[in-house]
Design a protein around this motif. Structure first.
Motif, PDB file in Angstrom:
ATOM      1  N   ALA A  38       0.823  -1.214   0.000  1.00 43.32           N
ATOM      2  CA  ALA A  38       0.000   0.000   0.000  1.00 43.32           C
ATOM      3  C   ALA A  38       0.855   1.261   0.000  1.00 43.32           C
ATOM      4  N   VAL A  39       1.966   1.245   0.723  1.00 43.46           N
ATOM      5  CA  VAL A  39       2.828   2.427   0.802  1.00 43.46           C
ATOM      6  C   VAL A  39       3.365   2.790  -0.586  1.00 43.46           C
ATOM      7  N   GLN A  40       3.807   1.788  -1.311  1.00 40.63           N
ATOM      8  CA  GLN A  40       4.338   2.034  -2.652  1.00 40.63           C
ATOM      9  C   GLN A  40       3.218   2.516  -3.585  1.00 40.63           C
ATOM     10  N   LEU A  41       2.049   1.919  -3.497  1.00 37.47           N
ATOM     11  CA  LEU A  41       0.918   2.326  -4.335  1.00 37.47           C
ATOM     12  C   LEU A  41       0.538   3.780  -4.054  1.00 37.47           C
ATOM     13  N   VAL A  42       0.426   4.130  -2.782  1.00 30.43           N
ATOM     14  CA  VAL A  42       0.075   5.508  -2.407  1.00 30.43           C
ATOM     15  C   VAL A  42       1.130   6.481  -2.928  1.00 30.43           C
ATOM     16  N   THR A  43       2.410   6.124  -2.780  1.00 28.59           N
ATOM     17  CA  THR A  43       3.494   6.982  -3.255  1.00 28.59           C
ATOM     18  C   THR A  43       3.402   7.196  -4.765  1.00 28.59           C
ATOM     19  N   LEU A  44       3.150   6.136  -5.508  1.00 29.88           N
ATOM     20  CA  LEU A  44       3.028   6.244  -6.964  1.00 29.88           C
ATOM     21  C   LEU A  44       1.873   7.162  -7.359  1.00 29.88           C
ATOM     22  N   VAL A  45       0.736   6.986  -6.710  1.00 29.58           N
ATOM     23  CA  VAL A  45      -0.447   7.782  -7.068  1.00 29.58           C
ATOM     24  C   VAL A  45      -0.275   9.237  -6.629  1.00 29.58           C
ATOM     25  N   GLY A  49       2.258  10.892  -6.607  1.00 23.32           N
ATOM     26  CA  GLY A  49       3.176  11.536  -7.526  1.00 23.32           C
ATOM     27  C   GLY A  49       2.540  11.891  -8.865  1.00 23.32           C
ATOM     28  N   SER A  50       1.271  11.537  -9.038  1.00 24.54           N
ATOM     29  CA  SER A  50       0.589  11.802 -10.302  1.00 24.54           C
ATOM     30  C   SER A  50      -0.723  12.547 -10.059  1.00 24.54           C
ATOM     31  N   LEU A 106      -3.720  10.829 -11.850  1.00 22.49           N
ATOM     32  CA  LEU A 106      -4.294   9.672 -11.151  1.00 22.49           C
ATOM     33  C   LEU A 106      -5.098  10.116  -9.924  1.00 22.49           C
ATOM     34  N   GLN A 107      -4.576  11.096  -9.196  1.00 25.19           N
ATOM     35  CA  GLN A 107      -5.314  11.604  -8.036  1.00 25.19           C
ATOM     36  C   GLN A 107      -6.675  12.147  -8.459  1.00 25.19           C
ATOM     37  N   GLN A 108      -6.691  12.936  -9.533  1.00 24.06           N
ATOM     38  CA  GLN A 108      -7.951  13.527 -10.004  1.00 24.06           C
ATOM     39  C   GLN A 108      -8.932  12.445 -10.456  1.00 24.06           C
ATOM     40  N   GLN A 109      -8.432  11.424 -11.134  1.00 21.61           N
ATOM     41  CA  GLN A 109      -9.305  10.341 -11.593  1.00 21.61           C
ATOM     42  C   GLN A 109      -9.906   9.587 -10.403  1.00 21.61           C
ATOM     43  N   LEU A 110      -9.081   9.306  -9.405  1.00 25.48           N
ATOM     44  CA  LEU A 110      -9.571   8.602  -8.219  1.00 25.48           C
ATOM     45  C   LEU A 110     -10.552   9.467  -7.430  1.00 25.48           C
ATOM     46  N   LEU A 111     -10.246  10.757  -7.311  1.00 28.63           N
ATOM     47  CA  LEU A 111     -11.155  11.661  -6.603  1.00 28.63           C
ATOM     48  C   LEU A 111     -12.505  11.751  -7.311  1.00 28.63           C
TER      49      LEU A 111
END
Length: 155
Positions: A118-125, A127-128, A131-136
């Motif tokens: 999860a830590v790596q996934l959160v870090t990757l997202v 950084g983008s 991706l943040q906007q799409q998830l939001l």
């Protein structure tokens, strides 16, 4: 032939972690934006409105129903407004089946990423911005449509 079962076994072992990873990601993204949601308790408000209108009718006849309905409506609206909870808390309280719906939608957005936890996934997202906007957007849509809740940002 020998590779197919190994891939399936790895995916089967990874699945519970995947759900937890994605839920942690959604909590992190919504926490970063300080998202809160007010789940409207319309049933409670309707019950109060009906009860006060009924009592008004018993006490004052037809005019009492009108006055009781108006007072009950105001009271019901007041009781059910402004009950905002942090979205991460709401997400973690969802039944597993609802969490799985969210995980399926979020996985479609981050499917091209490779992560080990999860830590790596959160870090990757994080950084983008894309991706943040799409998830939001997916989260807001889910909270609005599925939970019938209003979203608020910030404190």
């Amino acid at each position: 032939m020998g590779l197919v079962p190994a891939v399936q076994i790895n995916r089967a072992r990874r699945m519970p972690v995947l759900v937890e990873d994605i839920m942690q990601l959604l909590c992190s993204v919504s926490e970063e934006r300080k998202m809160k949601a007010a789940v409207k308790h319309s049933g409670k408000g309707a019950l109060v409105t009906g009860a006060v209108a009924f009592v008004g009718g018993l006490v004052g006849g037809p005019p009492g129903i009108a006055v009781g309905g108006a007072v009950g409506g105001l009271l019901g609206a007041w009781m059910t407004s402004g009950q905002f909870k942090p979205v991460p808390q709401i997400l973690m309280e969802l039944p597993r089946s609802e969490q799985q719906k969210l995980v399926d939608k979020a996985t479609a957005i981050v499917r091209h990423l490779e992560w080990t936890d999860a830590v790596q996934l959160v870090t990757l997202v994080m950084g983008s911005e894309v991706l943040q906007q799409q998830l939001l957007a997916m989260l807001v849509n889910y909270v609005n449509k599925e939970l019938r809740a209003e979203i608020k940002y910030g404190d």
